[in-house]
Design a protein around this motif. Sequence first.
Motif, PDB file in Angstrom:
ATOM      1  N   UNK A  90      37.553  32.022  42.500  1.00  0.00           N
ATOM      2  CA  UNK A  90      37.690  32.759  41.241  1.00  0.00           C
ATOM      3  C   UNK A  90      37.828  34.256  41.481  1.00  0.00           C
ATOM      4  N   UNK A  91      37.102  34.790  42.444  1.00  0.00           N
ATOM      5  CA  UNK A  91      37.148  36.226  42.703  1.00  0.00           C
ATOM      6  C   UNK A  91      38.375  36.633  43.515  1.00  0.00           C
ATOM      7  N   UNK A  92      38.772  35.815  44.464  1.00  0.00           N
ATOM      8  CA  UNK A  92      39.910  36.166  45.307  1.00  0.00           C
ATOM      9  C   UNK A  92      41.226  35.973  44.571  1.00  0.00           C
ATOM     10  N   UNK A  93      41.338  34.895  43.787  1.00  0.00           N
ATOM     11  CA  UNK A  93      42.605  34.553  43.141  1.00  0.00           C
ATOM     12  C   UNK A  93      42.591  34.860  41.646  1.00  0.00           C
ATOM     13  N   UNK A  94      41.568  34.387  40.953  1.00  0.00           N
ATOM     14  CA  UNK A  94      41.422  34.561  39.505  1.00  0.00           C
ATOM     15  C   UNK A  94      42.701  34.106  38.786  1.00  0.00           C
ATOM     16  N   UNK A  95      43.422  35.043  38.140  1.00  0.00           N
ATOM     17  CA  UNK A  95      44.637  34.671  37.411  1.00  0.00           C
ATOM     18  C   UNK A  95      45.865  34.596  38.300  1.00  0.00           C
ATOM     19  N   UNK A  96      45.717  34.976  39.548  1.00  0.00           N
ATOM     20  CA  UNK A  96      46.844  34.902  40.477  1.00  0.00           C
ATOM     21  C   UNK A  96      47.092  36.222  41.174  1.00  0.00           C
ATOM     22  N   UNK A 127      38.282  41.443  48.793  1.00  0.00           N
ATOM     23  CA  UNK A 127      39.515  42.201  49.023  1.00  0.00           C
ATOM     24  C   UNK A 127      40.100  41.899  50.397  1.00  0.00           C
ATOM     25  N   UNK A 128      39.240  41.711  51.394  1.00  0.00           N
ATOM     26  CA  UNK A 128      39.728  41.351  52.727  1.00  0.00           C
ATOM     27  C   UNK A 128      40.408  39.985  52.700  1.00  0.00           C
ATOM     28  N   UNK A 129      39.844  39.037  51.962  1.00  0.00           N
ATOM     29  CA  UNK A 129      40.465  37.723  51.858  1.00  0.00           C
ATOM     30  C   UNK A 129      41.787  37.799  51.101  1.00  0.00           C
ATOM     31  N   UNK A 130      41.864  38.637  50.080  1.00  0.00           N
ATOM     32  CA  UNK A 130      43.121  38.824  49.362  1.00  0.00           C
ATOM     33  C   UNK A 130      44.200  39.368  50.289  1.00  0.00           C
ATOM     34  N   UNK A 131      43.831  40.350  51.108  1.00  0.00           N
ATOM     35  CA  UNK A 131      44.799  40.927  52.026  1.00  0.00           C
ATOM     36  C   UNK A 131      45.258  39.910  53.063  1.00  0.00           C
ATOM     37  N   UNK A 147      45.456  36.661  52.589  1.00  0.00           N
ATOM     38  CA  UNK A 147      46.376  35.765  51.898  1.00  0.00           C
ATOM     39  C   UNK A 147      47.758  36.392  51.774  1.00  0.00           C
ATOM     40  N   UNK A 148      47.798  37.685  51.482  1.00  0.00           N
ATOM     41  CA  UNK A 148      49.085  38.363  51.330  1.00  0.00           C
ATOM     42  C   UNK A 148      49.837  38.388  52.657  1.00  0.00           C
ATOM     43  N   UNK A 149      49.162  38.790  53.733  1.00  0.00           N
ATOM     44  CA  UNK A 149      49.830  38.938  55.023  1.00  0.00           C
ATOM     45  C   UNK A 149      50.190  37.600  55.654  1.00  0.00           C
ATOM     46  N   UNK A 150      49.301  36.622  55.551  1.00  0.00           N
ATOM     47  CA  UNK A 150      49.494  35.356  56.266  1.00  0.00           C
ATOM     48  C   UNK A 150      50.246  34.311  55.462  1.00  0.00           C
ATOM     49  N   UNK A 151      50.239  34.411  54.132  1.00  0.00           N
ATOM     50  CA  UNK A 151      50.826  33.360  53.313  1.00  0.00           C
ATOM     51  C   UNK A 151      51.888  33.885  52.347  1.00  0.00           C
ATOM     52  N   UNK A 152      51.523  34.850  51.504  1.00  0.00           N
ATOM     53  CA  UNK A 152      52.418  35.242  50.420  1.00  0.00           C
ATOM     54  C   UNK A 152      53.635  36.024  50.915  1.00  0.00           C
ATOM     55  N   UNK A 167      55.451  44.554  46.649  1.00  0.00           N
ATOM     56  CA  UNK A 167      54.015  44.779  46.783  1.00  0.00           C
ATOM     57  C   UNK A 167      53.325  43.749  45.907  1.00  0.00           C
ATOM     58  N   UNK A 168      52.036  43.552  46.141  1.00  0.00           N
ATOM     59  CA  UNK A 168      51.329  42.463  45.461  1.00  0.00           C
ATOM     60  C   UNK A 168      50.196  43.021  44.610  1.00  0.00           C
ATOM     61  N   UNK A 169      50.153  42.519  43.366  1.00  0.00           N
ATOM     62  CA  UNK A 169      49.095  42.915  42.449  1.00  0.00           C
ATOM     63  C   UNK A 169      47.960  41.888  42.519  1.00  0.00           C
ATOM     64  N   UNK A 170      46.847  42.294  43.093  1.00  0.00           N
ATOM     65  CA  UNK A 170      45.701  41.392  43.222  1.00  0.00           C
ATOM     66  C   UNK A 170      44.791  41.510  42.011  1.00  0.00           C
ATOM     67  N   UNK A 171      44.050  40.478  41.689  1.00  0.00           N
ATOM     68  CA  UNK A 171      43.090  40.591  40.590  1.00  0.00           C
ATOM     69  C   UNK A 171      41.977  41.568  40.927  1.00  0.00           C
ATOM     70  N   UNK A 172      41.555  42.325  39.956  1.00  0.00           N
ATOM     71  CA  UNK A 172      40.473  43.285  40.162  1.00  0.00           C
ATOM     72  C   UNK A 172      39.208  42.846  39.463  1.00  0.00           C
ATOM     73  N   UNK A 173      38.327  43.780  39.258  1.00  0.00           N
ATOM     74  CA  UNK A 173      37.046  43.480  38.641  1.00  0.00           C
ATOM     75  C   UNK A 173      36.730  44.529  37.582  1.00  0.00           C
ATOM     76  N   UNK A 174      35.987  44.097  36.572  1.00  0.00           N
ATOM     77  CA  UNK A 174      35.581  45.016  35.524  1.00  0.00           C
ATOM     78  C   UNK A 174      34.531  45.971  36.051  1.00  0.00           C
ATOM     79  N   UNK A 175      34.371  47.082  35.352  1.00  0.00           N
ATOM     80  CA  UNK A 175      33.355  48.052  35.715  1.00  0.00           C
ATOM     81  C   UNK A 175      31.965  47.451  35.532  1.00  0.00           C
ATOM     82  N   UNK A 176      31.064  47.782  36.446  1.00  0.00           N
ATOM     83  CA  UNK A 176      29.680  47.340  36.318  1.00  0.00           C
ATOM     84  C   UNK A 176      28.982  48.132  35.207  1.00  0.00           C
ATOM     85  N   UNK A 177      29.184  49.438  35.224  1.00  0.00           N
ATOM     86  CA  UNK A 177      28.697  50.313  34.157  1.00  0.00           C
ATOM     87  C   UNK A 177      29.926  50.995  33.566  1.00  0.00           C
ATOM     88  N   UNK A 178      30.515  50.445  32.494  1.00  0.00           N
ATOM     89  CA  UNK A 178      31.844  50.878  32.043  1.00  0.00           C
ATOM     90  C   UNK A 178      31.968  52.376  31.788  1.00  0.00           C
TER      91      UNK A 178
END
Length: 503
Positions: free
Chosen positions: A101-107, A397-401, A403-408, A433-444
């Motif tokens: 969910x954190x690495x991929x989320x919506x894609x 973020x390391x896992x996302x990178x 995936x981008x380098x080795x697969x996508x 370039x690849x748009x990875x899913x991010x995360x919401x602010x902890x303290x907005x």
Amino acid sequence: MRDVAALNGIERSTIYDGITNAVCCVLAIKNPHAAMQYRASREQQYLYAAGSRKKKLHTMRPNNKSADELIKSDMSNARAECRQMVRNNPNLAGAMREMGNNVVFKGILPQAQFGEEREAENTAIEHEWNRWGRQVKLRRKLKQTVTHIWQDGGIFWHFTPSKTLHERGVVPLNLELLEVDHLDPMLNADLDNGNFIKHGIEYNSEGFVVAYWLFEKHPGSTHGLVRGCIYKSKRVDAKYCILVADPDRASQSLPIPRLASVVCILRDFEQYQNFERLAARLAAAFSVIVKDTSTQYQGGNGLNGSASADTGNPQSRIPATEAFINPGSITELPAGKDIQTISNPRPSNTYSDYSRNNMQATSTGVGQSYETFTNDFTAASYSSVRQAISKERRGYMEQQQSLIEDALDPAFEIWCFFAQLFGFIGTETVPVSWQTPGWEYINPLQDANATKVQIEMGIENPFDAAAARGRNLDDNIKKTARAKRLRISAGLEGKEQSNAETA
């Protein structure tokens, strides 16, 4: 050197020294200098306590084999252990879902980079990729890839032409995920063309992977028969087959699960929990002991097999359990009888500490905080949770990178070739370039103000700030402009201004 070894408390091995002396004598015949260097290198080992070979447990006697030599005999059992643990352990199963969910989320989405003057072409390429991704279930396969890297060590992305996708009006390129069990690790050979096969992976003379030798069907479907008798591996060109893995050592080509380091801890802890549950079930059973406190002998059968007089006396017997133990009942005990209950409180006093230690070690191996892995936030503070989340996101973020380098990236090149070949796009080479899913602010509020200050200082830019939250700045600007036009067309913009002026 002996004095240094003595100071370190390291005991010398007689056999080790004997071998050293023997080799030095042989070397000294032709090259005394080489003999001196050899002895110095052997003596150097005793400068470190880890170099001692005496009085060690079996687990503390490692070897220096290559990674593939260690993996080839253990990888099948390691995969089976990790898969079973992911299936049955709720903490690990939840951690794998959380990881996906954190690495991929919506894609992870491509952003074509032809420039503003070719914005329409950028949009068309991204649109065709998204249409194709929905047909091959790309987002789901990305999440499965993350899980397989953890529990299997890797996975194959195999691309083949697809008539079905062509009929559906998308790029006719099918993506098939093959588990690493399809690899033939026992295949080793030197080929006539100068290539060589090592553990089912074919390399050219420069050491680059050119093909994989894979079983057509999963070897686990042989139902216990020898896999070589039914399935033969076939050569699959590496141009259309990608092994997505994350090796730890330079000598490693075979995949090994990332969870291999924690599966033993979890297995032992799971057995401990099973014993605790069994003990708790036994403690929940209301057990009663009837104790005879009288000094008079209360015999059972006599020596001749007949019932004794005391046993036959109804006044000396306790009623049946069903009638004796009833809610709210008060029963007078016979003379000389006492009731005692068995006390076995569970869990034990050491359960919490033991559980926490095991979960902390496992969460470290998985790359998550203890609180995230166990959903136990009772002892957590705001600052500690925030720090833990920051570390976790760095791992995601390391896992996302990866995936981008080795697969996508290689997958996108193959896709562009097919898309241009069948007329879906105008060129085969597309900068991306690849748009990875991010995360919401902890303290907005605080985090948003901090980002604003960083942009004003020039150490951050709006593009990266938007990307960190999984958004694309170009799309945001377009949507903001569209929203403003809608407000003006609806007359809301004028109303807000008049209300502001009145206030």
